[in-house]
Design a protein around this motif. Structure first.
Motif, PDB file in Angstrom:
ATOM      1  N   GLY A  29       1.304  10.078   3.380  1.00 55.50           N
ATOM      2  CA  GLY A  29      -0.077   9.729   3.094  1.00 55.50           C
ATOM      3  C   GLY A  29      -0.565  10.031   1.685  1.00 55.50           C
ATOM      4  O   GLY A  29      -1.731   9.816   1.390  1.00 55.50           O
ATOM      5  N   GLU A  30       0.314  10.533   0.809  1.00 57.91           N
ATOM      6  CA  GLU A  30      -0.086  10.872  -0.561  1.00 57.91           C
ATOM      7  C   GLU A  30       0.827  10.183  -1.566  1.00 57.91           C
ATOM      8  O   GLU A  30       2.029  10.023  -1.336  1.00 57.91           O
ATOM      9  N   TRP A  31       0.239   9.795  -2.715  1.00 51.64           N
ATOM     10  CA  TRP A  31       1.002   9.169  -3.775  1.00 51.64           C
ATOM     11  C   TRP A  31       1.789  10.208  -4.569  1.00 51.64           C
ATOM     12  O   TRP A  31       1.269  11.279  -4.882  1.00 51.64           O
ATOM     13  N   HIS A  32       3.057   9.869  -4.857  1.00 49.46           N
ATOM     14  CA  HIS A  32       3.922  10.733  -5.670  1.00 49.46           C
ATOM     15  C   HIS A  32       4.673   9.886  -6.690  1.00 49.46           C
ATOM     16  O   HIS A  32       5.087   8.765  -6.401  1.00 49.46           O
ATOM     17  N   TYR A  33       4.845  10.459  -7.841  1.00 50.86           N
ATOM     18  CA  TYR A  33       5.547   9.823  -8.950  1.00 50.86           C
ATOM     19  C   TYR A  33       7.048   9.975  -8.699  1.00 50.86           C
ATOM     20  O   TYR A  33       7.565  11.082  -8.636  1.00 50.86           O
ATOM     21  N   ALA A  34       7.763   8.856  -8.537  1.00 50.59           N
ATOM     22  CA  ALA A  34       9.169   8.879  -8.140  1.00 50.59           C
ATOM     23  C   ALA A  34      10.138   8.632  -9.288  1.00 50.59           C
ATOM     24  O   ALA A  34      11.234   9.202  -9.319  1.00 50.59           O
ATOM     25  N   SER A  35       9.755   7.745 -10.214  1.00 48.21           N
ATOM     26  CA  SER A  35      10.697   7.361 -11.256  1.00 48.21           C
ATOM     27  C   SER A  35       9.935   6.777 -12.437  1.00 48.21           C
ATOM     28  O   SER A  35       8.899   6.143 -12.251  1.00 48.21           O
TER      29      SER A  35
ATOM     30  N   ASP B 148       0.799  -1.237   0.000  1.00 46.82           N
ATOM     31  CA  ASP B 148       0.000   0.000   0.000  1.00 46.82           C
ATOM     32  C   ASP B 148       0.824   1.276   0.000  1.00 46.82           C
ATOM     33  O   ASP B 148       0.291   2.353   0.296  1.00 46.82           O
ATOM     34  N   ASP B 149       2.137   1.187  -0.296  1.00 45.94           N
ATOM     35  CA  ASP B 149       2.933   2.417  -0.341  1.00 45.94           C
ATOM     36  C   ASP B 149       3.913   2.464  -1.506  1.00 45.94           C
ATOM     37  O   ASP B 149       4.711   3.382  -1.619  1.00 45.94           O
ATOM     38  N   CYS B 150       3.841   1.488  -2.391  1.00 40.38           N
ATOM     39  CA  CYS B 150       4.678   1.470  -3.585  1.00 40.38           C
ATOM     40  C   CYS B 150       3.857   0.827  -4.707  1.00 40.38           C
ATOM     41  O   CYS B 150       3.200  -0.200  -4.488  1.00 40.38           O
ATOM     42  N   ALA B 151       3.904   1.444  -5.878  1.00 38.86           N
ATOM     43  CA  ALA B 151       3.131   0.912  -7.001  1.00 38.86           C
ATOM     44  C   ALA B 151       3.878   1.141  -8.305  1.00 38.86           C
ATOM     45  O   ALA B 151       4.680   2.071  -8.431  1.00 38.86           O
ATOM     46  N   ILE B 152       3.583   0.277  -9.261  1.00 40.50           N
ATOM     47  CA  ILE B 152       4.121   0.412 -10.618  1.00 40.50           C
ATOM     48  C   ILE B 152       2.937   0.559 -11.557  1.00 40.50           C
ATOM     49  O   ILE B 152       2.035  -0.284 -11.583  1.00 40.50           O
TER      50      ILE B 152
END
Length: 154
Positions: A139-145, A104-108
């Motif tokens: 608590g918020e999703w961010h685009y990392a790579s 619930d804290d990393c997604a592709i």
């Protein structure tokens, strides 16, 4: 109907169409996948609209993108490129979006980006396959790579 009104209706219909027609149908009951599909769309719309403020809010401080040409963009280079109005977008639309998430804290997010644009008199219409890593921070999703690969016509 004005062009702006048609665009707004189109953008409002897109998330529903993608959820019902794409391989992410199984994710329709997955709130994380739905949220990331919406954020991915927001990212693409912001790019097409040169909305650097929205892009800045969506990406991490240590953001990195490897473009389809192999160029590496850090956060500041990506935002500078996104602000470049010499590129005139006609289309910047994700297709075949899928989401895999972990803990619930990393997604592709993987998809195909159909992009059509003009630079001066040159017009380009292409599709690019990409994989983007999204992480949850505060608590918020961010685009990392992200990494993009050109799709060559057959």
């Amino acid at each position: 109907m004005t062009r702006l009104a048609r665009l707004l209706l189109f953008l409002l219909a897109l998330p529903t169409a993608w959820l019902s027609a794409s391989p992410t149908v199984a994710a329709a009951d997955d709130p994380i996948a739905r949220q990331l599909i919406a954020l991915n769309l927001r990212l693409q719309v912001a790019t097409q609209q040169y909305d650097v403020a929205t892009l800045r809010s969506l990406i991490t401080d240590d953001y990195e993108l490897i473009s389809a040409s192999g160029k590496v963009y850090d956060r500041s280079a990506f935002l500078a490129d996104a602000a470049d109005r010499s590129v005139v977008y006609e289309l910047n639309e994700p297709e075949d979006v899928s989401v895999r998430h972990y803990n619930d804290d990393c997604a592709i997010v993987t998809a195909i980006l159909h992009v059509r644009f003009r630079i001066g008199a040159k017009r380009k219409d292409t599709r690019i396959r990409y994989s983007d890593v999204w992480i949850k921070q505060n608590g918020e999703w961010h685009y990392a790579s992200g990494e993009a690969s050109p799709i060559k016509p057959h």
